[in-house]
Design a protein around this motif. Structure first.
Motif, PDB file in Angstrom:
ATOM      1  N   ILE A 165       0.819  -1.210   0.000  1.00  0.00           N
ATOM      2  CA  ILE A 165       0.000   0.000   0.000  1.00  0.00           C
ATOM      3  C   ILE A 165       0.855   1.263   0.000  1.00  0.00           C
ATOM      4  CG2 ILE A 165      -1.991  -1.120   1.053  1.00  0.00           C
ATOM      5  CD1 ILE A 165      -1.228   0.317   3.675  1.00  0.00           C
ATOM      6  N   THR A 166       2.119   1.146   0.324  1.00  0.00           N
ATOM      7  CA  THR A 166       3.045   2.271   0.280  1.00  0.00           C
ATOM      8  C   THR A 166       3.554   2.529  -1.127  1.00  0.00           C
ATOM      9  OG1 THR A 166       4.840   0.767   0.790  1.00  0.00           O
ATOM     10  CG2 THR A 166       3.824   1.944   2.654  1.00  0.00           C
ATOM     11  N   GLY A 167       3.276   1.600  -2.057  1.00  0.00           N
ATOM     12  CA  GLY A 167       3.762   1.712  -3.424  1.00  0.00           C
ATOM     13  C   GLY A 167       5.066   0.967  -3.652  1.00  0.00           C
ATOM     14  N   ASP A 168       5.695   0.510  -2.585  1.00  0.00           N
ATOM     15  CA  ASP A 168       6.932  -0.255  -2.708  1.00  0.00           C
ATOM     16  C   ASP A 168       6.605  -1.631  -3.291  1.00  0.00           C
ATOM     17  OD1 ASP A 168       8.542   1.757  -1.264  1.00  0.00           O
ATOM     18  OD2 ASP A 168       7.362   1.123   0.465  1.00  0.00           O
ATOM     19  N   LYS A 169       7.504  -2.134  -4.141  1.00  0.00           N
ATOM     20  CA  LYS A 169       7.292  -3.429  -4.780  1.00  0.00           C
ATOM     21  C   LYS A 169       8.213  -4.470  -4.149  1.00  0.00           C
ATOM     22  CE  LYS A 169       5.825  -1.604  -9.219  1.00  0.00           C
ATOM     23  NZ  LYS A 169       4.504  -2.174  -9.296  1.00  0.00           N
ATOM     24  N   VAL A 170       7.612  -5.592  -3.740  1.00  0.00           N
ATOM     25  CA  VAL A 170       8.359  -6.675  -3.099  1.00  0.00           C
ATOM     26  C   VAL A 170       8.392  -7.862  -4.052  1.00  0.00           C
ATOM     27  CG1 VAL A 170       8.478  -8.230  -1.121  1.00  0.00           C
ATOM     28  CG2 VAL A 170       7.602  -5.897  -0.819  1.00  0.00           C
ATOM     29  N   SER A 171       9.596  -8.344  -4.329  1.00  0.00           N
ATOM     30  CA  SER A 171       9.770  -9.535  -5.157  1.00  0.00           C
ATOM     31  C   SER A 171       9.861 -10.738  -4.236  1.00  0.00           C
ATOM     32  CB  SER A 171      11.053  -9.433  -5.985  1.00  0.00           C
ATOM     33  OG  SER A 171      10.993  -8.316  -6.832  1.00  0.00           O
ATOM     34  N   ILE A 172       9.084 -11.762  -4.558  1.00  0.00           N
ATOM     35  CA  ILE A 172       9.036 -12.961  -3.746  1.00  0.00           C
ATOM     36  C   ILE A 172       9.585 -14.121  -4.566  1.00  0.00           C
ATOM     37  CG2 ILE A 172       7.523 -14.568  -2.504  1.00  0.00           C
ATOM     38  CD1 ILE A 172       6.063 -11.306  -3.037  1.00  0.00           C
ATOM     39  N   ALA A 173      10.527 -14.864  -3.997  1.00  0.00           N
ATOM     40  CA  ALA A 173      11.118 -16.015  -4.668  1.00  0.00           C
ATOM     41  C   ALA A 173      10.133 -17.179  -4.677  1.00  0.00           C
ATOM     42  CB  ALA A 173      12.415 -16.414  -3.955  1.00  0.00           C
ATOM     43  N   ALA A 174      10.426 -18.180  -5.477  1.00  0.00           N
ATOM     44  CA  ALA A 174       9.554 -19.350  -5.593  1.00  0.00           C
ATOM     45  C   ALA A 174       9.357 -20.055  -4.258  1.00  0.00           C
ATOM     46  CB  ALA A 174      10.110 -20.317  -6.631  1.00  0.00           C
ATOM     47  N   ASP A 175      10.353 -19.988  -3.367  1.00  0.00           N
ATOM     48  CA  ASP A 175      10.232 -20.637  -2.061  1.00  0.00           C
ATOM     49  C   ASP A 175       9.484 -19.779  -1.043  1.00  0.00           C
ATOM     50  OD1 ASP A 175      12.072 -18.674  -1.361  1.00  0.00           O
ATOM     51  OD2 ASP A 175      13.622 -20.073  -0.705  1.00  0.00           O
ATOM     52  N   GLY A 176       9.007 -18.606  -1.455  1.00  0.00           N
ATOM     53  CA  GLY A 176       8.241 -17.733  -0.571  1.00  0.00           C
ATOM     54  C   GLY A 176       9.070 -16.704   0.168  1.00  0.00           C
ATOM     55  N   SER A 177      10.381 -16.770   0.022  1.00  0.00           N
ATOM     56  CA  SER A 177      11.236 -15.789   0.692  1.00  0.00           C
ATOM     57  C   SER A 177      11.250 -14.486  -0.094  1.00  0.00           C
ATOM     58  CB  SER A 177      12.655 -16.334   0.844  1.00  0.00           C
ATOM     59  OG  SER A 177      13.230 -16.547  -0.435  1.00  0.00           O
ATOM     60  N   VAL A 178      11.641 -13.414   0.564  1.00  0.00           N
ATOM     61  CA  VAL A 178      11.714 -12.114  -0.080  1.00  0.00           C
ATOM     62  C   VAL A 178      13.012 -12.034  -0.867  1.00  0.00           C
ATOM     63  CG1 VAL A 178      11.847  -9.625   0.319  1.00  0.00           C
ATOM     64  CG2 VAL A 178      10.291 -11.025   1.685  1.00  0.00           C
ATOM     65  N   ALA A 179      12.885 -11.794  -2.185  1.00  0.00           N
ATOM     66  CA  ALA A 179      14.046 -11.737  -3.061  1.00  0.00           C
ATOM     67  C   ALA A 179      14.554 -10.316  -3.237  1.00  0.00           C
ATOM     68  CB  ALA A 179      13.703 -12.339  -4.424  1.00  0.00           C
ATOM     69  N   GLY A 180      13.678  -9.332  -3.050  1.00  0.00           N
ATOM     70  CA  GLY A 180      14.107  -7.951  -3.214  1.00  0.00           C
ATOM     71  C   GLY A 180      12.974  -6.979  -2.968  1.00  0.00           C
ATOM     72  N   ILE A 181      13.340  -5.707  -2.840  1.00  0.00           N
ATOM     73  CA  ILE A 181      12.368  -4.649  -2.616  1.00  0.00           C
ATOM     74  C   ILE A 181      12.749  -3.477  -3.511  1.00  0.00           C
ATOM     75  CG2 ILE A 181      11.379  -3.012  -0.957  1.00  0.00           C
ATOM     76  CD1 ILE A 181      12.222  -5.046   1.249  1.00  0.00           C
ATOM     77  N   GLU A 182      11.795  -2.982  -4.267  1.00  0.00           N
ATOM     78  CA  GLU A 182      11.992  -1.782  -5.071  1.00  0.00           C
ATOM     79  C   GLU A 182      11.188  -0.668  -4.425  1.00  0.00           C
ATOM     80  OE1 GLU A 182      10.851  -0.011  -9.444  1.00  0.00           O
ATOM     81  OE2 GLU A 182      10.975  -2.175  -9.200  1.00  0.00           O
ATOM     82  N   ARG A 183      11.869   0.347  -3.954  1.00  0.00           N
ATOM     83  CA  ARG A 183      11.193   1.452  -3.281  1.00  0.00           C
ATOM     84  C   ARG A 183      10.388   2.272  -4.285  1.00  0.00           C
ATOM     85  NH1 ARG A 183      16.584   1.876  -1.307  1.00  0.00           N
ATOM     86  NH2 ARG A 183      16.764   1.160   0.828  1.00  0.00           N
ATOM     87  N   ALA A 184       9.244   2.750  -3.845  1.00  0.00           N
ATOM     88  CA  ALA A 184       8.404   3.607  -4.677  1.00  0.00           C
ATOM     89  C   ALA A 184       9.056   4.972  -4.852  1.00  0.00           C
ATOM     90  CB  ALA A 184       7.025   3.774  -4.033  1.00  0.00           C
ATOM     91  N   LYS A 185       8.671   5.666  -5.891  1.00  0.00           N
ATOM     92  CA  LYS A 185       9.175   7.009  -6.154  1.00  0.00           C
ATOM     93  C   LYS A 185       8.924   7.890  -4.925  1.00  0.00           C
ATOM     94  CE  LYS A 185       8.871  10.855  -9.347  1.00  0.00           C
ATOM     95  NZ  LYS A 185       8.189  11.419 -10.500  1.00  0.00           N
ATOM     96  N   GLY A 186       9.938   8.621  -4.520  1.00  0.00           N
ATOM     97  CA  GLY A 186       9.821   9.483  -3.352  1.00  0.00           C
ATOM     98  C   GLY A 186      10.102   8.774  -2.039  1.00  0.00           C
ATOM     99  N   ARG A 187      10.357   7.463  -2.093  1.00  0.00           N
ATOM    100  CA  ARG A 187      10.606   6.679  -0.878  1.00  0.00           C
ATOM    101  C   ARG A 187      12.015   6.077  -0.903  1.00  0.00           C
ATOM    102  NH1 ARG A 187       7.047   5.210   2.465  1.00  0.00           N
ATOM    103  NH2 ARG A 187       7.742   3.045   2.638  1.00  0.00           N
ATOM    104  N   GLU A 188      12.927   6.755  -1.584  1.00  0.00           N
ATOM    105  CA  GLU A 188      14.275   6.240  -1.761  1.00  0.00           C
ATOM    106  C   GLU A 188      14.995   5.996  -0.443  1.00  0.00           C
ATOM    107  OE1 GLU A 188      12.968   8.796  -3.499  1.00  0.00           O
ATOM    108  OE2 GLU A 188      12.913   7.946  -5.522  1.00  0.00           O
ATOM    109  N   GLY A 189      14.630   6.686   0.628  1.00  0.00           N
ATOM    110  CA  GLY A 189      15.281   6.508   1.913  1.00  0.00           C
ATOM    111  C   GLY A 189      14.565   5.556   2.852  1.00  0.00           C
ATOM    112  N   ALA A 190      13.530   4.885   2.374  1.00  0.00           N
ATOM    113  CA  ALA A 190      12.720   4.002   3.229  1.00  0.00           C
ATOM    114  C   ALA A 190      13.520   2.789   3.689  1.00  0.00           C
ATOM    115  CB  ALA A 190      11.470   3.546   2.487  1.00  0.00           C
TER     116      ALA A 190
END
Length: 147
Positions: free
Chosen positions: A45-70
């Motif tokens: 809901i913050t606009g940040d994108k979370v990549s989830i691996a096939a095993d269900g673990s978090v593979a990465g996070i892409e911060r939303a525009k304006g949230r570069e310091g999150a």
């Protein structure tokens, strides 16, 4: 580089990682886990994108525009991966935001990943003297589908 903190001794928590920005401005707004391949992507809901691996673990996070310091707290508890942005943590702890909004495992299971739908349906409740707006806002932010 991200700071990594592992929690131990917490009931039901098998892994806890805090991802914090420490790269210089303009260096990018993504945090990733080396070697992890994304299977699904969920937009929080913050606009940040979370990549989830096939095993269900978090593979990465892409911060939303304006949230570069999150910063983010990534936890795996009872088979679910939770990604809670630092600026939402207090609202989650106080019960103002439902923790399930950041349960990326459940969001994928419910079909709320980016490939399955382009919106995120939310139920908003108002308490006390707060009243919902009479008309949908035309500014930035969520747009109600119905009152």
């Amino acid at each position: 580089m991200a700071a990594v903190v592992t929690a131990t001794g917490m009931p039901g928590v098998s892994q806890a990682v805090a991802l914090t920005p420490d790269a210089p401005a303009g260096a990018g707004s993504a945090l990733s886990v080396p070697g992890a391949k994304s299977a699904k992507t969920v937009t929080l809901i913050t606009g940040d994108k979370v990549s989830i691996a096939a095993d269900g673990s978090v593979a990465g996070i892409e911060r939303a525009k304006g949230r570069e310091g999150a910063s983010f707290s990534v936890r795996k508890a009872d088979g679910h991966s939770f990604v809670i942005p630092g600026d939402a943590a207090q609202a989650v702890a106080q019960g103002k935001l439902d923790r399930r909004l950041f349960d990326v495992t459940r969001l994928v299971a419910y079909g709320y990943d980016d490939a399955s739908r382009s919106d995120l349906p939310l139920i908003v409740t108002y308490a006390g003297d707060e009243t919902p707006p009479r008309a949908p806002s035309t500014t930035h932010g969520p747009r109600p589908a119905r009152s």
